[in-house]
Design a protein around this motif. Structure first.
Motif, short mmCIF file in Angstrom:
data_model
loop_
_atom_site.label_atom_id
_atom_site.label_comp_id
_atom_site.label_asym_id
_atom_site.label_seq_id
_atom_site.Cartn_x
_atom_site.Cartn_y
_atom_site.Cartn_z
N MET A 1 1.85 52.83 37.73
CA MET A 1 1.64 53.82 36.94
C MET A 1 2.85 54.50 36.31
SD MET A 1 -1.79 55.18 38.27
CE MET A 1 -1.89 57.01 37.07
N LEU A 2 3.87 54.82 37.26
CA LEU A 2 4.86 55.52 36.80
C LEU A 2 5.82 54.79 35.94
CD1 LEU A 2 6.71 57.86 36.99
CD2 LEU A 2 7.98 56.98 39.13
N PHE A 3 5.79 53.28 36.12
CA PHE A 3 6.74 52.21 35.49
C PHE A 3 6.03 52.27 33.85
CE2 PHE A 3 6.82 47.92 33.92
CZ PHE A 3 8.00 47.64 34.23
N TYR A 4 4.69 52.37 33.55
CA TYR A 4 4.34 52.46 32.56
C TYR A 4 3.99 53.69 31.60
CZ TYR A 4 2.84 47.57 33.53
OH TYR A 4 3.07 46.47 33.63
N THR A 5 4.20 54.78 32.51
CA THR A 5 4.27 56.30 31.99
C THR A 5 5.38 56.47 30.86
OG1 THR A 5 2.97 57.19 33.71
CG2 THR A 5 4.09 58.82 32.52
N PRO A 6 5.10 56.93 29.74
CA PRO A 6 6.27 56.87 28.79
C PRO A 6 6.78 58.66 28.88
CG PRO A 6 4.00 57.38 27.47
CD PRO A 6 3.78 57.10 29.06
N ALA A 7 7.70 58.91 28.43
CA ALA A 7 8.32 60.17 28.39
C ALA A 7 8.88 60.50 29.82
CB ALA A 7 7.39 61.37 28.15
N SER A 8 9.71 61.59 29.96
CA SER A 8 10.37 61.89 31.26
C SER A 8 9.40 62.57 32.24
CB SER A 8 11.53 62.98 30.77
OG SER A 8 12.36 62.31 29.76
N ALA A 9 9.20 61.77 33.27
CA ALA A 9 8.30 62.25 34.34
C ALA A 9 8.98 63.44 35.28
CB ALA A 9 7.81 61.25 34.89
N LEU A 10 10.03 63.49 35.21
CA LEU A 10 10.82 64.68 35.85
C LEU A 10 11.16 65.52 34.89
CD1 LEU A 10 13.14 62.43 38.19
CD2 LEU A 10 11.34 63.70 38.94
N GLY A 11 10.83 65.61 33.68
CA GLY A 11 11.23 66.71 32.72
C GLY A 11 12.71 66.43 32.18
N ALA A 12 13.03 67.24 31.00
CA ALA A 12 14.44 66.98 30.58
C ALA A 12 15.01 68.21 30.20
CB ALA A 12 14.38 65.92 29.38
N CYS A 13 16.18 68.11 29.52
CA CYS A 13 16.89 69.28 29.20
C CYS A 13 18.12 69.03 28.23
CB CYS A 13 17.68 70.26 30.38
SG CYS A 13 18.95 69.34 31.29
N ARG A 14 18.51 70.02 27.55
CA ARG A 14 19.60 69.82 26.75
C ARG A 14 20.58 70.74 27.03
NH1 ARG A 14 18.80 65.73 22.98
NH2 ARG A 14 16.61 65.31 22.31
N TYR A 15 21.51 70.57 28.01
CA TYR A 15 22.42 71.54 28.81
C TYR A 15 23.81 70.81 28.83
CZ TYR A 15 24.34 75.09 31.99
OH TYR A 15 24.95 76.19 32.54
N GLN A 16 24.71 71.77 28.15
CA GLN A 16 26.11 71.32 28.30
C GLN A 16 26.95 72.30 29.20
OE1 GLN A 16 28.30 72.11 24.59
NE2 GLN A 16 29.69 70.19 24.95
N ALA B 1 5.39 56.02 22.63
CA ALA B 1 4.40 55.36 22.36
C ALA B 1 4.27 54.33 23.53
CB ALA B 1 4.22 54.74 20.85
N GLY B 2 3.84 54.68 24.43
CA GLY B 2 3.62 53.96 25.88
C GLY B 2 2.63 52.49 25.62
N HIS B 3 1.76 52.61 24.77
CA HIS B 3 0.59 51.72 24.50
C HIS B 3 1.33 50.51 23.69
CE1 HIS B 3 0.92 53.96 20.68
NE2 HIS B 3 0.25 53.09 20.23
N LEU B 4 2.54 50.75 23.02
CA LEU B 4 3.25 50.01 22.48
C LEU B 4 4.73 49.41 23.13
CD1 LEU B 4 2.43 50.50 18.50
CD2 LEU B 4 1.94 48.19 20.08
N SER B 5 4.80 49.74 24.34
CA SER B 5 6.13 49.37 25.08
C SER B 5 6.36 47.94 24.96
CB SER B 5 6.02 49.89 26.68
OG SER B 5 5.63 51.29 26.47
N SER B 6 7.80 47.80 24.91
CA SER B 6 8.14 46.32 25.17
C SER B 6 8.54 45.72 26.61
CB SER B 6 9.40 46.17 24.45
OG SER B 6 10.26 45.18 24.85
N LYS B 7 7.81 44.74 27.10
CA LYS B 7 7.91 44.35 28.53
C LYS B 7 9.22 43.91 28.91
CE LYS B 7 6.13 40.90 31.55
NZ LYS B 7 5.23 39.76 31.81
N THR B 8 9.94 43.49 27.82
CA THR B 8 11.63 43.36 28.05
C THR B 8 12.14 44.65 28.30
OG1 THR B 8 11.37 41.20 26.80
CG2 THR B 8 13.72 42.25 26.87
N ASP B 9 11.87 45.58 27.47
CA ASP B 9 12.61 46.81 27.55
C ASP B 9 12.23 47.55 28.70
OD1 ASP B 9 14.01 49.27 26.90
OD2 ASP B 9 12.15 50.17 26.01
#
Length: 405
Positions: free
Chosen positions: A65-80, A301-309
């Motif tokens: 399920m994690l493999f197919y889940t889109p977006a950042s499951a651990l959360g993200a940031c924009r920190y410099q 758009a996880g429902h249209l993920s590329s298998k290759t990707d």
């Protein structure tokens, strides 16, 4: 031995597949005790917000399920991180925090700004003679603008979504047999890879967009109006793909949000290029015209993920961890293409100092001489990256995804 993984920057449909690759290799390595996740990227390390990922993923079903889940499951940031390492205590604070968790390998999954963070941390360790922690970057960005890799995880899935969207928009636009103009704005601040992927909607015989305008070349408004007028003369609808980062000949974004318009990395917030061009067409030509901004949909758009990707993203996660286990630090793993047909690649490890803060643009000879479409070489490059369909688990009629925190 403990390792830590974190995600940063914009989400993609494939970023969690990289985490899965790390987890699978770690599970097979008896020397690794814990795989920690830092919540919201490097900010999670600063704020000491962690999870033990193995305690959140209990079985292979949840890992899938994690493999197919889109977006950042651990959360993200924009920190410099600060440029001056000697005058900022944050670098040593980060090292002390990782040591306190027993972390000897830190894998950061992200794009250009994330690779800048890996570069700085590795440089700080070299400067201070710190040898007990290794820093490795794993690429991620739908923008596909990282150097050091043929293409970036996330791009193929986003391109598949855009190509599918244009194939469907074409059907919608041509329901009515009368002239109209539909302008679709696609993400891409300084590179037009994603916008170019609209051309893939022609693969199965569809017409696709009439025009494609990339931000690699200056945008000529007069030529744009001429292009649109010439197509409208046939009395049919016109479908156009444009990069959000289009600039005029003076190098100014067609649409820039004024005021507090810089993010943590000094990037301008840009929005509304499609709306700008919609108004331009309405005032210059008239008739029925609309603009569509794909916005966030194209990157989750996880429902249209590329298998290759997704498969490549997972393998890159394993490659990143293996590189660190082999003693590498201050590096990014990447993809080297061996051929287009048949599609073949190999995984490589490159010095992150040669990658961070660089930008890979669409080659000019992959853009048409009229600067309003892409070449066959561009299609050959992109086509393998969108191939293969994923098998999501659906429950209650919608895809079932997983959350880690």
């Amino acid at each position: 031995m403990n390792i830590m993984v974190a995600q940063s920057g914009g989400p993609t449909p494939a970023i969690n597949a990289t985490v899965v690759g790390i987890l699978e290799l770690a599970k097979r390595n008896d020397s690794i005790d814990h795989v920690y996740g830092a919540l919201n990227g490097i900010e999670g390390v600063i704020n000491q917000q962690f999870i033990d990922i193995n305690q959140r993923i209990h079985n292979d079903i949840e890992l899938d399920m994690l493999f197919y889940t889109p977006a950042s499951a651990l959360g993200a940031c924009r920190y410099q991180l600060p440029e001056n390492m000697n005058d900022s205590p944050i670098y040593q604070q980060l090292i002390d925090t990782l040591r306190a968790k027993g972390v000897t390998i830190f894998v950061y999954i992200g794009g250009n700004d994330s690779m800048d963070t890996v570069k700085k941390l590795a440089q700080y360790c070299e400067l201070k003679g710190i040898e007990d922690i290794q820093f490795i970057g794993a690429p991620k960005t739908i923008d596909n603008d990282l150097v050091g890799t043929d293409h970036c995880p996330g791009f193929g899935s986003a391109a598949k979504y855009i190509a599918t969207t244009f194939a469907e928009l074409e059907k919608d636009c041509f329901v009515y047999n009368r002239p109209s103009v539909t302008i679709v704005e696609i993400m891409g601040r300084n590179t037009g890879w994603l916008t170019a992927s609209a051309a893939l909607s022609r693969l199965n015989g569809g017409k696709g967009p009439d025009f494609i305008y990339l931000c690699e070349v200056p945008f000529d408004q007069e030529q744009f109006i001429h292009d649109v007028k010439s197509k409208l003369q046939r009395g049919k609808p016109v479908l156009i793909a444009v990069s959000e980062g289009l600039k005029n000949v003076q190098g100014e974004y067609l649409s820039v949000i004024k005021g507090n318009a810089l993010d943590a990395f000094g990037h301008q917030f840009i929005s509304g290029t499609g709306k700008y061009l919609e108004n331009l067409v309405r005032h210059s030509i008239g008739g029925k015209v609309r603009s569509i901004e794909l916005n966030l949909m194209q990157r989750c758009a996880g429902h249209l993920s590329s298998k290759t990707d997704l498969n490549e993203s997972k393998l890159l996660g394993a490659k990143a961890l293996q590189a660190a286990l082999d003693g590498e630090t201050g590096k990014m793993v990447g993809i080297h293409r061996l051929s287009d047909q048949p599609y073949a690649i190999e995984f490589v490890v490159a010095d992150i100092a040669l990658i961070a803060n660089q930008e890979k643009k669409v080659p000019l000879d992959w853009i048409s001489t009229e600067r309003n479409d892409v070449s066959a070489s561009m299609i050959d490059y992109m086509k393998p990256l969108i191939e293969g369909e994923t098998k999501l688990n659906y429950r209650n009629g919608i895809p079932e995804y997983i959350s880690l925190y």
